[in-house]
Structure formats: structure tokens, C-alpha cells
Design a protein around this motif. Structure first.
Motif, PDB file in Angstrom:
ATOM      1  N   LEU A 152       4.970   0.359  -0.618  1.00 56.68           N
ATOM      2  CA  LEU A 152       6.224   0.705  -0.022  1.00 56.68           C
ATOM      3  C   LEU A 152       7.086  -0.713  -0.041  1.00 56.68           C
ATOM      4  N   ALA A 153       6.454  -1.846  -0.238  1.00 53.47           N
ATOM      5  CA  ALA A 153       7.068  -2.871  -0.344  1.00 53.47           C
ATOM      6  C   ALA A 153       7.684  -3.325  -1.544  1.00 53.47           C
ATOM      7  N   ASP A 154       8.667  -4.441  -1.502  1.00 57.41           N
ATOM      8  CA  ASP A 154       9.209  -4.877  -2.636  1.00 57.41           C
ATOM      9  C   ASP A 154       8.188  -5.519  -3.430  1.00 57.41           C
ATOM     10  N   PRO A 155       8.103  -5.517  -4.771  1.00 59.44           N
ATOM     11  CA  PRO A 155       7.136  -5.905  -5.556  1.00 59.44           C
ATOM     12  C   PRO A 155       6.941  -7.549  -5.488  1.00 59.44           C
ATOM     13  N   VAL A 156       8.054  -8.261  -5.023  1.00 54.20           N
ATOM     14  CA  VAL A 156       7.794  -9.642  -4.730  1.00 54.20           C
ATOM     15  C   VAL A 156       7.040  -9.903  -3.627  1.00 54.20           C
ATOM     16  N   ASP A 157       6.972  -9.042  -2.569  1.00 50.76           N
ATOM     17  CA  ASP A 157       6.475  -9.244  -1.261  1.00 50.76           C
ATOM     18  C   ASP A 157       5.017  -8.471  -1.259  1.00 50.76           C
ATOM     19  N   GLN A 158       4.536  -8.047  -2.359  1.00 48.65           N
ATOM     20  CA  GLN A 158       3.296  -7.293  -2.111  1.00 48.65           C
ATOM     21  C   GLN A 158       2.189  -8.170  -1.871  1.00 48.65           C
ATOM     22  N   ASP A 159       2.170  -9.544  -2.633  1.00 49.76           N
ATOM     23  CA  ASP A 159       1.140 -10.351  -2.193  1.00 49.76           C
ATOM     24  C   ASP A 159       0.928 -10.714  -0.752  1.00 49.76           C
ATOM     25  N   GLY A 160       1.963 -10.753  -0.135  1.00 50.31           N
ATOM     26  CA  GLY A 160       1.857 -10.870   1.415  1.00 50.31           C
ATOM     27  C   GLY A 160       1.066 -10.287   2.123  1.00 50.31           C
ATOM     28  N   PHE A 161       1.211  -8.785   1.500  1.00 46.47           N
ATOM     29  CA  PHE A 161       0.144  -7.703   1.947  1.00 46.47           C
ATOM     30  C   PHE A 161      -1.160  -8.232   1.924  1.00 46.47           C
ATOM     31  N   ASP A 162      -1.599  -8.515   0.777  1.00 50.11           N
ATOM     32  CA  ASP A 162      -2.812  -9.008   0.091  1.00 50.11           C
ATOM     33  C   ASP A 162      -3.237 -10.263   1.313  1.00 50.11           C
ATOM     34  N   GLY A 163      -2.397 -11.111   1.415  1.00 50.42           N
ATOM     35  CA  GLY A 163      -2.764 -12.342   2.245  1.00 50.42           C
ATOM     36  C   GLY A 163      -3.151 -11.805   3.580  1.00 50.42           C
ATOM     37  N   LEU A 164      -2.304 -10.790   4.479  1.00 48.88           N
ATOM     38  CA  LEU A 164      -2.572 -10.452   5.459  1.00 48.88           C
ATOM     39  C   LEU A 164      -3.944  -9.436   5.563  1.00 48.88           C
ATOM     40  N   ALA A 165      -4.380  -8.753   4.523  1.00 53.62           N
ATOM     41  CA  ALA A 165      -5.713  -7.993   4.512  1.00 53.62           C
ATOM     42  C   ALA A 165      -6.608  -9.056   4.454  1.00 53.62           C
ATOM     43  N   GLU A 166      -6.662 -10.259   3.910  1.00 54.68           N
ATOM     44  CA  GLU A 166      -7.545 -11.473   4.181  1.00 54.68           C
ATOM     45  C   GLU A 166      -7.662 -11.785   5.352  1.00 54.68           C
ATOM     46  N   GLU A 167      -6.457 -12.205   5.893  1.00 56.33           N
ATOM     47  CA  GLU A 167      -6.328 -12.607   7.200  1.00 56.33           C
ATOM     48  C   GLU A 167      -7.245 -11.655   8.138  1.00 56.33           C
ATOM     49  N   CYS A 168      -6.939 -10.417   8.269  1.00 59.48           N
ATOM     50  CA  CYS A 168      -7.759  -9.428   8.809  1.00 59.48           C
ATOM     51  C   CYS A 168      -9.174  -9.489   8.771  1.00 59.48           C
ATOM     52  N   ARG A 169      -9.390  -9.514   7.385  1.00 60.98           N
ATOM     53  CA  ARG A 169     -10.997  -9.707   7.169  1.00 60.98           C
ATOM     54  C   ARG A 169     -11.612 -11.013   7.850  1.00 60.98           C
ATOM     55  N   GLN A 170     -10.868 -12.082   7.951  1.00 59.29           N
ATOM     56  CA  GLN A 170     -11.402 -13.453   8.419  1.00 59.29           C
ATOM     57  C   GLN A 170     -11.375 -13.247   9.870  1.00 59.29           C
ATOM     58  N   THR A 171     -10.452 -12.588  10.574  1.00 65.37           N
ATOM     59  CA  THR A 171     -10.312 -12.140  11.927  1.00 65.37           C
ATOM     60  C   THR A 171     -11.551 -11.640  12.447  1.00 65.37           C
TER      61      THR A 171
END
Length: 613
Positions: A112-131
Motif C-alpha cells: 500500500l506504500a509508495d514504491p519509493v518507501d517500500q524499502d523502509g517496510f523491509d527495514g522495519l521487518a528486519e528490526e522486528c526480527r532482531q527485537t
């Protein structure tokens, strides 16, 4: 929020059997943060609907279906919070899809995000895995850590006195979630073994490493009695170099890159010998010397917390700003004598750097005379103490007749008096839960004495117009010359964002730090733990803030009038959008000039206080 729709029927979804409760807790926090920050319009593009099991927010997706988020009324910085660890995709064409993990949920929102922002969702997913990995690791050692603390310090945290014992409170706080940021326990790029060896939740001890750097390449000073290169086995450069402490996690490629960037690769010498045992504080990059508990050393780390863009390095300019901020606050205290015995400050004027954010150190010296006081960072107050009770309950038992509300009342009165006084001078501080400690002891007559201990004075916001008005006309452009040679002003700060000509940045910081994190979070937290009804606790917060505001004067344009209008009586308040600015969006996309001071808005819970206490 769109118009409410009530459904008479509807399927209720629940988590799949066997769902990991640890991940479920994380998912609820992440969903609540995304809702609060209105990520992909979860808040403003959704409709509130009611089904058999409760309230849901229904957001249209891009394929003609809906995303459904189960919610419950909240009020702390957002009208709603996630009720279940669940996001449901519904469509007339396909069976409902249940997204129950952070990976699944962020994947569904990513499209649902703008394509230029989608990498940020990948980054947050990795952040969640680390947490999540960190949370599980913490749970596996929690009982062992508690036993080590009580074996050394005793069973009752209210008897843990002095700065050395205070490090145990940092350990307890490290097991507690941040009031706003959902993945605060995660630290990017660190392994389980590195966390066990260096993170505060494990209460480890380790020795610092040392780098000898040419004297002419170093700016700043070192503490008295600091190790020399000769002491570290580097006698050949003892007269030409000085020894900088280095965190063990910075060794290797990060340090080598910093030395190349500064042209020091062939001139600096890394000592083979580790020296000086330390214990990590809550911030992890700051460590306390075992042999000198009043001295804490802040060292750069190549990790991030509270957002992947929130790197734990140390920009040299922040060292300058911390010292200037301290001098600014000291001048206020000198003009407001009632705070001389109640507001304590760590000294942050001794620091050094070699022109790089990985070649820097702050030497924070705490005031003497705290050996008989309980020194508790506010971040630890709602943490679970050994034995299962909250830290705040132990403190209330010893100092306030077993009444945690009396303790809350006491710190709110002092906190708001101090912070609103600073507002009179046009100043707001980043004095959040980690940077503010309660100092509790007893006077000679047996009465409880409460003081506040503050640190980290970089990152304030200052209204120069109000500061100039408060300190008198005729102040120079430097904003310091009337105070004397050590009076700090705009030219003494490295960060140009510090000073402005309006109240708004100051109000925003006052609200998001002092009101939300140091007051409101405890009203909601104590209510959640059953210590008192929420309206009673919120009334206490509002009453103490209102009393402090009234002392400022509430005529047109006066500081009290500004705080009454923009905090006490405003329908909405500024709220940190930390996930958006810290991980999801680039600064260019978010517009954040400072990722720690990027805001959305939320409801003013101070308007919902019920009957007075």
C-alpha cells in the motif's frame, strides 16, 4: 477517523492456536505504533466498524477489498490501540487472509506504500526480527540476572543505594518496553553473544580497549588520572599521543574505516591490552567505571536503536552542545535558587574527539554525595523487580508509606515546577525517562527527600525571544555576554536547530518528553497495573501541571497562557512519529529535520480526567 459504522453481524477472528506470546506482544506494539503514526492511512483512511467480538478499523486496499485491524479504545497518544496481534485481509473474491507475524503484517502494508518507501517496510521487518530474538534471549536469562542482582545487592531494590547499585536499575529497565517505540529492545547488527557480553539487560562486566592518537589530532580534554599510552603498553608514543577509550564492539572494520577517513590509519596505535573494567548503562554505549562509579564514559557504537537511522555513534557537535546545554541550565538554576537543592546535574563538560563520530568520548561525572541515596532512572519505575513486584512499589513502600500515588504526586510536582520554569526561559530539554533519575533518601528528621538528577543536555530547543525577554534587554547576538564569560548562547551550540524565534518547537518538546514520557506514560502504566483508576491518575497529572502553569502567569502571551492553551486545553497534542522518521521513511520523504523531533498528533488525555482526586 471516518464516520463510525455499526455491523450487526460479522465473523470474529482470533490468533491461530499456538501463536508465540512473545511475538504476539511485539505485533500488538508494532500495529499500535503504525496506527498512531497513520502509516499508509491506517488511522485516517479507516472506518470504525463493530463486530461480535469488538471494534475493528477497516481500511480499503488496492484490490477492492479491505484490511481489518482489531482495536480497543486507548487514549495515550492515539484514540485506539491494537487489540489482537492480527491484521486481516478481506475480499469478496477470496477467503480472508490472516496476517499474524510482523513479517506478514509489514508485507501486507508494504504494497500500500509508495514504491519509493517500500524499502523502509523491509527495514522495519528486519528490526522486528532482531527485537523478537532479543526479547526471547532476555526471557531466557531473566531469572539468572535477577538472582545475580539480589545476591550482590539484596532482595529489596529500595535498599539499592549509590551509583554502583543504580546500574542494577538500568538492567531492570532494559527488560521493559519503551512507551512509544515498539522495537526499542532491538539493536541492529548485534549477535546474541555480543548482546550477552555488552548489553545492559545482562549486567555484564568487560574491559575497554584503547587507541593512542596523536595529540594534535585530538580536540577536548581527558579526565584527571586518565590512562597514558605507556600504562597501556605503548611507551614508544607516550609523549606524542593520548589514549582514547574504544568500545570493544567498535574494533575491526568500523574503527579501521574511521582511521582511514581521518588520515590516522598510519599514525594511531591500537593497544593490545584491555584496561579498566566497566558496566553498561541503559543506553549501552555509555558505560560506568567499576573502580570509579561516579564516572560514566559515553562511547560510539556501530548499532542503532529507536529506528535504523538512529545510529549510536557520537557526532562531535553533540559533545559541544551537551556542554553548552549544561552551562545554560546551570545559569537558570543560579537564577532560580529553589532548585539548587532539588535539581542535580551530571557534569558533561569533559570530552574529546578526533574529528569522527567513531573517535569520540564523553566523560560524564556525577555529583558526589549519592552513596546513601537510591538513584533510579525513570525508565525503571514500571519495570519488574526481582520477586515480581514493580520497582515503583518497592520505592513507595520505603519512602511513601506504601502509596505509589504519593510517589507519583511528589515527582510530578517537582518535575512540572522545574520544566515549566525552564519554559519561562524559552527552554525545553530532551530529559526523557532515560535521562532523568529520581534520587530518594531521608533527611535527618526522617522525612523523605526527592530530587531529580539529569544528564544529556544536547538536543534542547530554545526560543531566543523568550530567553532574551527573561534575561533582560541588551543581550548581544551571542545571547551570553550578559551572563559572564561562561554564559552559553547560540554561537556556543553546534546544532543550528537548537534556537528559534517561536514557542512551537519548545512546546512540542515539552509535551512529547515531559508530559507524555515522564508523566502521562506513568498514569496509563499505573492504571494498567491496577494501582488506581485511570481518571484519578490523569487528574493528578493535570492538577500538578495546572498548578505549575498557574505560577507562570496566564495573561496574554505569558508562558502559562501558552502552556494552558497548547497543552492543558488543546484538543490534540503533538506525538512523536518515531517509526516513520527513524526507519520507514528517509528524511527527504518524511520531511523530518530531526528524527527524534518529528511529530504527528494524538488526543489530549488530560481532558479526560474524571472526578478530581
Amino acid at each position: 477517523m471516518s464516520t463510525e459504522v455499526s455491523l450487526s453481524t460479522g465473523d470474529a477472528y482470533g490468533a491461530r492456536p499456538g501463536t508465540d506470546s512473545t511475538e504476539g506482544e511485539l505485533v500488538i506494539r508494532v500495529l499500535s505504533a503504525l496506527l498512531r503514526e497513520d502509516v499508509v492511512g491506517l488511522r485516517t483512511r479507516s472506518t470504525l466498524v463493530h463486530r461480535a467480538d469488538g471494534a475493528w478499523l477497516q481500511r480499503p486496499d488496492e484490490q477492492g477489498g479491505f484490511l481489518l485491524l482489531p482495536v480497543v479504545e486507548d487514549g495515550f497518544q492515539c484514540e485506539f490501540a491494537a487489540r489482537l496481534p492480527l491484521l486481516v485481509g478481506e475480499s469478496e473474491k477470496t477467503a480472508p487472509v490472516l496476517h499474524e507475524t510482523c513479517d506478514e503484517i509489514l508485507g501486507a502494508l508494504r504494497v500500500l506504500a509508495d514504491p519509493v518507501d517500500q524499502d523502509g517496510f523491509d527495514g522495519l521487518a528486519e528490526e522486528c526480527r532482531q527485537t523478537l530474538a532479543t526479547m526471547r534471549l532476555q526471557a531466557s536469562v531473566r531469572s539468572d540476572v535477577a538472582k545475580r542482582l539480589t545476591d550482590r545487592l539484596g532482595a529489596d531494590p529500595a535498599d539499592w543505594t549509590g551509583m554502583t547499585a543504580g546500574l542494577a536499575f538500568d538492567t531492570l529497565a532494559a527488560h521493559l518496553d519503551h512507551p512509544v517505540y515498539p522495537t526499542a529492545r532491538g539493536r541492529s547488527g548485534l549477535t546474541d553473544d555480543q548482546l550477552r557480553a555488552y548489553a545492559p539487560e545482562f549486567h555484564p562486566r568487560f574491559e575497554l580497549r584503547w587507541l593512542a592518537v596523536p595529540r594534535e589530532a585530538v580536540t577536548g580534554t581527558l579526565p584527571d588520572g586518565w590512562p597514558t599510552p605507556a600504562l597501556l603498553g605503548l611507551g614508544e608514543v607516550d609523549l606524542t599521543h593520548v589514549a582514547l577509550p574504544v568500545h570493544p564492539l567498535t574494533l575491526g572494520a568500523p574503527l579501521e574505516g574511521a582511521l582511514r577517513a581521518t588520515g590516522l590509519a598510519d599514525r594511531a596505535v591500537l593497544a593490545d591490552r584491555a584496561h579498566r573494567e566497566v558496566v553498561p548503562t541503559l543506553s549501552m554505549r555509555t558505560v560506568a567505571l567499576s573502580a570509579d562509579p561516579l564516572l560514566h564514559v559515553k562511547l560510539p557504537l556501530v548499532t542503532a536503536t529507536l529506528g535504523l537511522r538512529n545510529q549510536r555513534t557520537i557526532k562531535p557537535g553533540t559533545l559541544v552542545d551537551g556542554a553548552a546545554g549544561q552551562r545554560l541550565i546551570e545559569r537558570v538554576v543560579a537564577r532560580e535558587p529553589r532548585f539548587r537543592d532539588t535539581i542535580l546535574h551530571a557534569d558533561e563538560t569533559v570530552y574529546t574527539h578526533a574529528g569522527h563520530e567513531l573517535l569520540a568520548a564523553l566523560f560524564r561525572r556525577y555529583p558526589a554525595g549519592l552513596q546513601d541515596s537510591v538513584v533510579v532512572p525513570m525508565a525503571a519505575l514500571l519495570a519488574e523487580a526481582p520477586g515480581g513486584r514493580l520497582v515503583v512499589d518497592h520505592l513507595a513502600d520505603r519512602f511513601y508509606g506504601g502509596d505509589p500515588l504519593a510517589l507519583l504526586d511528589a515527582w510530578l510536582a517537582l518535575l512540572f515546577d522545574w520544566q515549566t520554569t525552564l519554559f519561562c526561559y524559552g527552554i525545553a530539554l530532551e530529559s526523557h525517562q532515560q535521562n532523568t533519575s529520581l534520587v530518594l533518601d531521608r533527611r535527618a528528621d526522617g522525612r523523605t527527600r526527592l530530587r531529580l538528577l539529569l544528564k544529556d543536555n544536547d538536543g534542547p530547543r530554545v526560543n531566543t525571544a523568550r530567553l532574551r525577554e527573561r534575561l533582560g534587554e541588551g543581550l548581544s547576538e551571542r545571547l551570553g555576554e550578559q551572563w559572564g564569560d561562561d554564559g552559553p548562547g547560540a554561537r556556543d551550540f553546534d546544532d543550528a536547530r537548537t534556537f528559534g524565534e517561536s514557542d512551537q518547537p519548545v512546546v512540542d518538546l515539552f509535551t512529547t518528553i515531559t508530559v507524555h514520557l515522564c508523566a502521562g506514560a506513568y498514569a496509563f502504566g499505573l492504571a494498567r497495573h491496577g494501582r488506581a483508576p485511570l481518571p484519578v491518575l490523569l487528574r493528578l497529572v493535570r492538577d500538578r501541571l495546572a498548578e505549575a502553569v498557574e505560577r507562570l502567569g496566564t495573561g496574554a502571551g505569558e508562558p502559562g497562557a501558552v502552556l494552558r492553551a497548547q497543552v492543558l486545553d488543546s484538543p490534540r497534542l503533538p506525538v512523536k512519529a518515531m517509526v516513520t522518521a527513524g526507519t520507514l521513511l528517509t528524511k527527504e520523504r518524511s520531511g523530518a529535520t530531526d528524527i527524534n523531533k518529528h511529530y504527528t498528533t494524538g488526543p489530549n488525555y488530560l481532558l479526560n480526567t474524571g472526578d478530581s482526586v
